[in-house]
Design a protein around this motif. Structure first.
Motif, short mmCIF file in Angstrom:
data_model
loop_
_atom_site.label_atom_id
_atom_site.label_comp_id
_atom_site.label_asym_id
_atom_site.label_seq_id
_atom_site.Cartn_x
_atom_site.Cartn_y
_atom_site.Cartn_z
N SER A 1 -39.80 -89.45 56.07
CA SER A 1 -39.14 -88.26 56.62
C SER A 1 -37.65 -88.36 56.34
O SER A 1 -37.11 -89.44 56.09
CB SER A 1 -39.38 -88.12 58.13
N GLY B 1 -30.62 -83.36 63.72
CA GLY B 1 -30.27 -82.90 65.05
C GLY B 1 -31.35 -82.03 65.67
O GLY B 1 -32.49 -82.03 65.25
N VAL B 2 -30.95 -81.25 66.63
CA VAL B 2 -31.88 -80.50 67.47
C VAL B 2 -32.78 -79.58 66.65
O VAL B 2 -33.97 -79.43 66.96
CB VAL B 2 -31.09 -79.66 68.51
N TYR B 3 -32.27 -79.00 65.62
CA TYR B 3 -33.06 -78.03 64.85
C TYR B 3 -33.72 -78.63 63.62
O TYR B 3 -34.31 -77.92 62.82
CB TYR B 3 -32.19 -76.83 64.47
N SER B 4 -33.62 -79.94 63.48
CA SER B 4 -34.27 -80.60 62.35
C SER B 4 -35.75 -80.80 62.66
O SER B 4 -36.11 -81.24 63.73
CB SER B 4 -33.61 -81.95 62.10
N THR B 5 -36.61 -80.52 61.70
CA THR B 5 -38.05 -80.64 61.96
C THR B 5 -38.50 -82.10 61.96
O THR B 5 -39.48 -82.43 62.60
CB THR B 5 -38.88 -79.87 60.93
N ASP B 6 -37.81 -82.97 61.19
CA ASP B 6 -38.21 -84.38 61.09
C ASP B 6 -39.67 -84.54 60.68
O ASP B 6 -40.33 -85.50 61.07
CB ASP B 6 -37.97 -85.12 62.40
N THR B 7 -40.18 -83.61 59.91
CA THR B 7 -41.58 -83.67 59.50
C THR B 7 -41.84 -84.93 58.69
O THR B 7 -41.06 -85.28 57.80
CB THR B 7 -41.95 -82.43 58.67
N ASP C 1 -39.20 -82.97 72.40
CA ASP C 1 -38.64 -81.72 71.90
C ASP C 1 -39.27 -81.28 70.59
O ASP C 1 -38.77 -80.35 69.96
CB ASP C 1 -37.12 -81.83 71.73
N ARG C 2 -40.34 -81.95 70.19
CA ARG C 2 -41.00 -81.49 68.98
C ARG C 2 -42.46 -81.92 68.95
O ARG C 2 -42.81 -83.03 69.33
CB ARG C 2 -40.28 -81.94 67.72
N TYR D 1 -46.10 -81.60 66.52
CA TYR D 1 -46.59 -81.37 65.16
C TYR D 1 -48.10 -81.21 65.17
O TYR D 1 -48.80 -81.86 65.96
CB TYR D 1 -46.25 -82.57 64.26
N TYR E 1 -51.24 -81.53 62.32
CA TYR E 1 -51.61 -81.95 60.98
C TYR E 1 -53.10 -81.68 60.79
O TYR E 1 -53.89 -81.70 61.73
CB TYR E 1 -51.37 -83.45 60.78
N SER F 1 -49.21 -81.47 56.76
CA SER F 1 -48.48 -80.83 57.85
C SER F 1 -48.84 -79.35 57.95
O SER F 1 -48.83 -78.63 56.95
CB SER F 1 -46.97 -80.98 57.61
N VAL G 1 -44.73 -77.24 62.90
CA VAL G 1 -43.78 -77.99 63.71
C VAL G 1 -43.28 -77.03 64.78
O VAL G 1 -42.81 -75.92 64.47
CB VAL G 1 -42.58 -78.48 62.87
N LEU H 1 -40.62 -76.62 67.89
CA LEU H 1 -39.39 -77.29 68.32
C LEU H 1 -38.89 -76.88 69.69
O LEU H 1 -37.95 -77.47 70.21
CB LEU H 1 -38.27 -77.03 67.30
N SER I 1 -37.44 -90.09 65.26
CA SER I 1 -38.57 -89.40 64.65
C SER I 1 -39.87 -90.19 64.73
O SER I 1 -40.77 -89.98 63.95
CB SER I 1 -38.24 -89.07 63.20
N LEU J 1 -43.49 -90.85 65.87
CA LEU J 1 -44.56 -89.96 66.31
C LEU J 1 -45.65 -90.72 67.03
O LEU J 1 -45.99 -91.84 66.65
CB LEU J 1 -45.20 -89.25 65.12
#
Lengths: 117, 111
Positions: free
Chosen positions: A94, A99-105, B30-31, B33, B35, B45, B48, B50, B97, B99
């Motif tokens: 990844s 930051g807050v709006y990053s998806t970090d997928t 705060d996120r 996902y 899959y 993916s 997402v 948020l 990040s 998960l």
């Protein structure tokens, strides 16, 4: 070509052997991860690295070690394989969080199926 | 410790029917996902999410997030055979990040 590659794709080994699984990526991401997948348990995090000098243990690191040789390469080693390490292993990458709006997928490689006899 | 639970774990449904997969998690995040994994394949993916109230849709799949209830749903509309796969939800830590994945829901859509 695939962005995240893993070698080998399949491996059968014997108890007590040392084995290394390799992961390479061309996505230019800083962050890399190793997971194992067992039926009914989802994916569990083994180790992760946020950059070349940063290595962190995950949920199930016992019996495993890792090496981050370069930004693009992250290897997982089983020092002395045992049968309950038989599983499907995934590498993922990844971007550094924006930051807050990053998806970090996280983007996953094709997986390595490891069997320990 | 963050825990993520999905239900149902196995879902067999007929083509044309609607159904919802639920994903509950135990601590603030705060996120979220979603899959998809086809047999013998890697994870792809899908969505997402948020923020509280976020809704994303792609084709016959729609995902939503309620952060106050710590619940996400994946709704399937008029299922088709091609949707047969295992679906995972995963929750991201607020501080980075990492998960944590749910157990996965194995969906089979029958003709």
């Amino acid at each position: 070509d695939a962005d995240v590659t893993q070698t080998p794709r399949n491996r059968i080994t014997k108890t007590g052997k040392r084995i290394m699984l390799e992961c390479s990526q061309t996505k230019g991401h800083d962050r890399m991860y190793w997971y194992r997948q067992d039926p009914g348990l989802g994916l569990r995090l083994i180790y992760y690295s946020f950059d070349v000098k940063d290595i962190n243990k995950g949920e199930i690191s016992d019996g495993y070690s890792v090496s981050r040789q370069a930004q693009a390469k992250f290897s997982l080693s089983l020092e002395s394989a045992i049968p309950n390490q038989t599983a499907l292993y995934f590498c993922a990458t990844s971007e550094t969080s924006g930051g807050v709006y990053s998806t970090d997928t996280q983007y996953f490689g094709p997986g390595t199926r490891l069997t320990v006899l | 410790e963050l825990k993520v639970e999905q239900n149902p774990l196995f879902l067999s449904m007929q083509e044309g029917k609607n159904y919802t997969i639920y994903c509950n998690y135990s601590t603030t995040s705060d996120r979220l996902y979603w899959y998809r994994q086809d047999p013998g394949k890697s994870l792809e993916s899908l969505f997402v999410l948020l923020s509280n109230g976020a809704v994303k849709q792609e084709g016959r799949l729609m995902a939503s997030l309620d952060t106050k209830a710590r619940l996400s749903t994946l709704h399937i509309t008029a299922a088709v055979h091609d949707l047969s796969a295992t679906y995972f939800c995963a929750v991201g830590e607020t501080s980075g990040s990492r998960l944590t994945f749910g157990e996965g829901t194995q969906l089979t859509v029958n003709p």
